[in-house]
Motif scaffolding. Structure first.
Motif, mmCIF file in Angstrom:
data_model
loop_
_atom_site.group_PDB
_atom_site.id
_atom_site.type_symbol
_atom_site.label_atom_id
_atom_site.label_comp_id
_atom_site.label_asym_id
_atom_site.label_seq_id
_atom_site.Cartn_x
_atom_site.Cartn_y
_atom_site.Cartn_z
ATOM 1 N N ILE A 139 0.855 -1.184 0.000
ATOM 2 C CA ILE A 139 0.000 0.000 0.000
ATOM 3 C C ILE A 139 0.893 1.236 0.000
ATOM 4 O O ILE A 139 1.858 1.310 0.757
ATOM 5 C CB ILE A 139 -0.890 0.016 1.274
ATOM 6 N N LYS A 140 0.561 2.176 -0.876
ATOM 7 C CA LYS A 140 1.222 3.492 -0.826
ATOM 8 C C LYS A 140 0.155 4.499 -0.440
ATOM 9 O O LYS A 140 -0.940 4.487 -1.014
ATOM 10 C CB LYS A 140 1.807 3.803 -2.190
ATOM 11 N N ILE A 141 0.435 5.314 0.556
ATOM 12 C CA ILE A 141 -0.531 6.375 0.864
ATOM 13 C C ILE A 141 0.075 7.726 0.505
ATOM 14 O O ILE A 141 1.291 7.907 0.513
ATOM 15 C CB ILE A 141 -1.029 6.371 2.332
ATOM 16 N N LYS A 142 -0.790 8.638 0.166
ATOM 17 C CA LYS A 142 -0.374 9.998 -0.159
ATOM 18 C C LYS A 142 -0.363 10.800 1.123
ATOM 19 O O LYS A 142 -1.283 10.677 1.949
ATOM 20 C CB LYS A 142 -1.361 10.611 -1.157
ATOM 21 N N ILE A 143 0.686 11.614 1.308
ATOM 22 C CA ILE A 143 0.740 12.474 2.492
ATOM 23 C C ILE A 143 0.886 13.936 2.076
ATOM 24 O O ILE A 143 1.277 14.242 0.940
ATOM 25 C CB ILE A 143 1.884 12.079 3.466
ATOM 26 N N ALA A 145 4.971 5.946 1.673
ATOM 27 C CA ALA A 145 4.248 7.215 1.619
ATOM 28 C C ALA A 145 4.835 8.094 0.519
ATOM 29 O O ALA A 145 6.037 8.058 0.258
ATOM 30 C CB ALA A 145 4.345 7.926 2.964
ATOM 31 N N ASP A 146 3.959 8.871 -0.116
ATOM 32 C CA ASP A 146 4.363 9.740 -1.236
ATOM 33 C C ASP A 146 3.837 11.149 -0.988
ATOM 34 O O ASP A 146 2.627 11.351 -0.836
ATOM 35 C CB ASP A 146 3.791 9.178 -2.552
ATOM 36 N N ALA A 147 4.750 12.138 -0.969
ATOM 37 C CA ALA A 147 4.359 13.521 -0.658
ATOM 38 C C ALA A 147 4.192 14.395 -1.895
ATOM 39 O O ALA A 147 3.744 15.543 -1.786
ATOM 40 C CB ALA A 147 5.398 14.141 0.270
ATOM 41 N N ASN A 148 4.574 13.903 -3.065
ATOM 42 C CA ASN A 148 4.512 14.726 -4.290
ATOM 43 C C ASN A 148 5.073 16.137 -4.072
ATOM 44 O O ASN A 148 4.489 17.131 -4.532
ATOM 45 C CB ASN A 148 3.082 14.786 -4.849
ATOM 46 N N GLY A 149 6.184 16.190 -3.341
ATOM 47 C CA GLY A 149 6.898 17.460 -3.231
ATOM 48 C C GLY A 149 6.274 18.504 -2.328
ATOM 49 O O GLY A 149 6.546 19.696 -2.485
ATOM 50 N N LEU A 153 10.043 6.657 1.521
ATOM 51 C CA LEU A 153 9.307 7.921 1.504
ATOM 52 C C LEU A 153 9.589 8.540 0.138
ATOM 53 O O LEU A 153 10.749 8.787 -0.212
ATOM 54 C CB LEU A 153 9.804 8.840 2.632
ATOM 55 N N GLU A 154 8.515 8.745 -0.638
ATOM 56 C CA GLU A 154 8.660 9.206 -2.023
ATOM 57 C C GLU A 154 8.527 10.732 -2.121
ATOM 58 O O GLU A 154 7.572 11.305 -1.595
ATOM 59 C CB GLU A 154 7.578 8.501 -2.861
ATOM 60 N N GLN A 155 9.486 11.331 -2.783
ATOM 61 C CA GLN A 155 9.462 12.746 -3.201
ATOM 62 C C GLN A 155 8.920 13.702 -2.131
ATOM 63 O O GLN A 155 7.906 14.373 -2.367
ATOM 64 C CB GLN A 155 8.632 12.878 -4.482
ATOM 65 N N LEU A 162 12.954 8.882 -5.269
ATOM 66 C CA LEU A 162 12.608 10.059 -6.070
ATOM 67 C C LEU A 162 11.736 9.678 -7.247
ATOM 68 O O LEU A 162 11.950 8.676 -7.920
ATOM 69 C CB LEU A 162 13.868 10.794 -6.524
ATOM 70 N N ASP A 163 10.724 10.519 -7.463
ATOM 71 C CA ASP A 163 9.803 10.388 -8.592
ATOM 72 C C ASP A 163 10.029 11.632 -9.459
ATOM 73 O O ASP A 163 10.886 11.622 -10.378
ATOM 74 C CB ASP A 163 8.367 10.284 -8.041
ATOM 75 N N GLU A 164 9.336 12.736 -9.166
ATOM 76 C CA GLU A 164 9.383 13.950 -9.985
ATOM 77 C C GLU A 164 10.801 14.437 -10.296
ATOM 78 O O GLU A 164 11.041 15.017 -11.364
ATOM 79 C CB GLU A 164 8.615 15.091 -9.285
ATOM 80 N N SER A 165 11.750 14.241 -9.377
ATOM 81 C CA SER A 165 13.111 14.773 -9.570
ATOM 82 C C SER A 165 13.908 14.065 -10.648
ATOM 83 O O SER A 165 14.882 14.622 -11.157
ATOM 84 C CB SER A 165 13.922 14.655 -8.269
ATOM 85 N N ILE A 202 14.621 4.481 -6.941
ATOM 86 C CA ILE A 202 14.077 5.377 -7.969
ATOM 87 C C ILE A 202 12.771 4.817 -8.545
ATOM 88 O O ILE A 202 12.666 3.625 -8.859
ATOM 89 C CB ILE A 202 15.132 5.668 -9.062
ATOM 90 N N ASN A 203 11.786 5.704 -8.621
ATOM 91 C CA ASN A 203 10.494 5.416 -9.259
ATOM 92 C C ASN A 203 10.671 5.791 -10.732
ATOM 93 O O ASN A 203 11.070 6.917 -11.040
ATOM 94 C CB ASN A 203 9.418 6.276 -8.556
ATOM 95 N N ILE A 204 10.412 4.842 -11.618
ATOM 96 C CA ILE A 204 10.542 5.122 -13.057
ATOM 97 C C ILE A 204 9.158 5.272 -13.674
ATOM 98 O O ILE A 204 8.293 4.406 -13.525
ATOM 99 C CB ILE A 204 11.334 4.002 -13.775
ATOM 100 N N LYS A 205 8.955 6.414 -14.348
ATOM 101 C CA LYS A 205 7.724 6.629 -15.131
ATOM 102 C C LYS A 205 8.184 7.006 -16.525
ATOM 103 O O LYS A 205 8.926 7.981 -16.694
ATOM 104 C CB LYS A 205 6.892 7.777 -14.556
ATOM 105 N N VAL A 206 7.715 6.273 -17.496
ATOM 106 C CA VAL A 206 8.203 6.480 -18.860
ATOM 107 C C VAL A 206 7.849 7.879 -19.374
ATOM 108 O O VAL A 206 8.639 8.498 -20.093
ATOM 109 C CB VAL A 206 7.697 5.345 -19.788
HETATM 110 MG MG MG Z 1 5.014 9.803 -6.829
#
Ligand code: MG
Ligand code: OSB
Length: 370
Positions: free
Chosen positions: A160-164, A187-191, A212-214, A237-240, A259-263
């Protein structure tokens, strides 16, 4: 092979349920489907930019203009059809990775269909079942969040990933841990934070998060390094991470351990491969992130996640978790063991449903070779 025609379609699909992150709450999603035609075959790609520049600076409108004025002409006028040539030529234009990735993915799908191979084989993937996690948005209350998590665990998701966000962080994670002491949780903070929040974020070390993501905004590699030095929880890191160079710089600075990879974020599969291979050489695991893609984008993600260094559960969930009626048949389904099968047919291996695409289309444009 000569590409005869490229089609762009702007779509809107409502979510089965709102999705909220530190960037805001959304009830649905705008995105672009790219189709490239040659020799009676059609390759499909998805541009994951949204209507507003929240996750990154790109939007569906900027991607449309960049595709129309710069990227589609490379294919129709310079007669490019191979993803490698496209990557090279498109690389002369700065930025706009989501626009580039959408078209590059369509070329990959077309090439794989021409060769009669599933994409994962073309990519040299090594897995045919992909561990699936689920990203759970911010809810109106903690009890509702706990109920959502319980539901997804019942479905079989492996983590489970929760957004914070500020005000929905340490106490929320504490409650989730109290109720589910042993689940793989991240957990993912989206910056949403800055170095001024360091002491708050350090409190998350208590809860055995996988990562802990971004926590900080995209351009703050240095500050992520300062935080990572003081936290035992691995930062991801995602966005970075927008290229193999930014991945290398992040690892050299100690800004993250995963590292989170998004194409879409990195501009296509060729850049994904570079990041994947570099991380592998450094012993750094990666996993596949998601942008709430339609089945077209998600099928692409499944093939990408078949590469060997995708070592952690991915943000790849079943069609019905996102949309009432996905754009593809068969829908993407979760197996009881919390994995998703990589589709087997040629290319993306799933069948986009043209009638459903039409119904969701707000605008389209066709470009033909001279
Ligand atoms: Mg993310
Ligand atoms: O940060 O990973 C993110 C969705 C939209 C934008 C950013 C993110 C997300 C998700 C959803 O977390 C992942 C998914 O597609 O399931």
């Amino acid at each position: 092979m000569k590409i005869e025609r490229v089609e762009l379609a702007l779509l809107y699909l409502p979510y089965v349920r709102f999705f909220e992150t530190s960037l805001g709450r959304e009830e649905g999603r705008s995105f672009i489907i790219v189709k490239v035609y040659a020799d009676g075959l059609c390759g499909y790609g998805e541009v994951v930019a949204n209507s507003a520049p929240l996750y990154s600076y790109e939007t569906t409108a900027t991607a449309w203009i960049i595709l129309k004025e710069f990227l589609v002409p490379l294919i129709l006028e310079k007669k490019i059809f191979s993803p490698a040539d496209f990557y090279k030529e498109a690389g002369r234009f700065r930025g706009h990775p989501m626009a580039k990735a959408g078209l590059e993915l369509a070329l990959w799908d077309l090439q794989a269909k021409k060769e009669g191979l599933p994409l994962w084989k073309l990519y040299g993937g090594t897995k045919t079942v992909i561990p699936a996690g689920v990203s759970v948005g911010i809810e109106n209350s903690v009890p509702e969040l706990l109920e959502r998590i319980e539901f997804f665990l019942g479905e079989g998701y492996q983590r489970i990933k929760i957004k914070i966000k500020p005000g929905w962080d340490v106490e929320t994670v504490k409650e989730v841990r109290k109720r589910f002491p042993d689940i793989p949780l991240q957990a993912d903070a989206n910056g949403a934070y800055s170095l001024a929040d360091k002491e708050t974020l350090k409190k998350l070390d208590e809860f055995s998060l996988l990562m802990l993501e971004q926590p900080f905004p995209p351009y703050d590699l240095w500050d992520h390094g300062r935080l990572q030095k003081e936290m035992k929880t691995p930062l991801c890191l995602d966005e970075s991470v927008i290229s193999v160079d930014s991945a290398r710089q992040a690892l050299e600075m100690g800004s993250c351990r995963i590292i989170n990879i998004k194409v879409g974020r990195v501009g296509g599969m060729i850049e994904v491969r570079k990041i994947h291979d570099f991380c592998r050489s450094q012993g750094v695991p990666v996993w596949c992130g998601g942008m709430l893609e339609s089945g077209i984008g998600r099928a692409h993600n499944l093939h990408i996640a078949s590469l060997p260094n995708f070592k952690l559960p991915n943000d790849l969930s079943a069609s019905k978790r996102y949309y009432r009626e996905d754009l593809i048949e068969p829908p993407i389904e979760l197996s009881k063991d919390g994995t998703i099968k990589v589709p087997e047919g040629p290319g993306i291996g799933v069948f986009p449903q043209e009638d459903r695409i039409k119904r969701a289309t707000l605008k389209e444009e066709v470009f033909k070779a001279a």
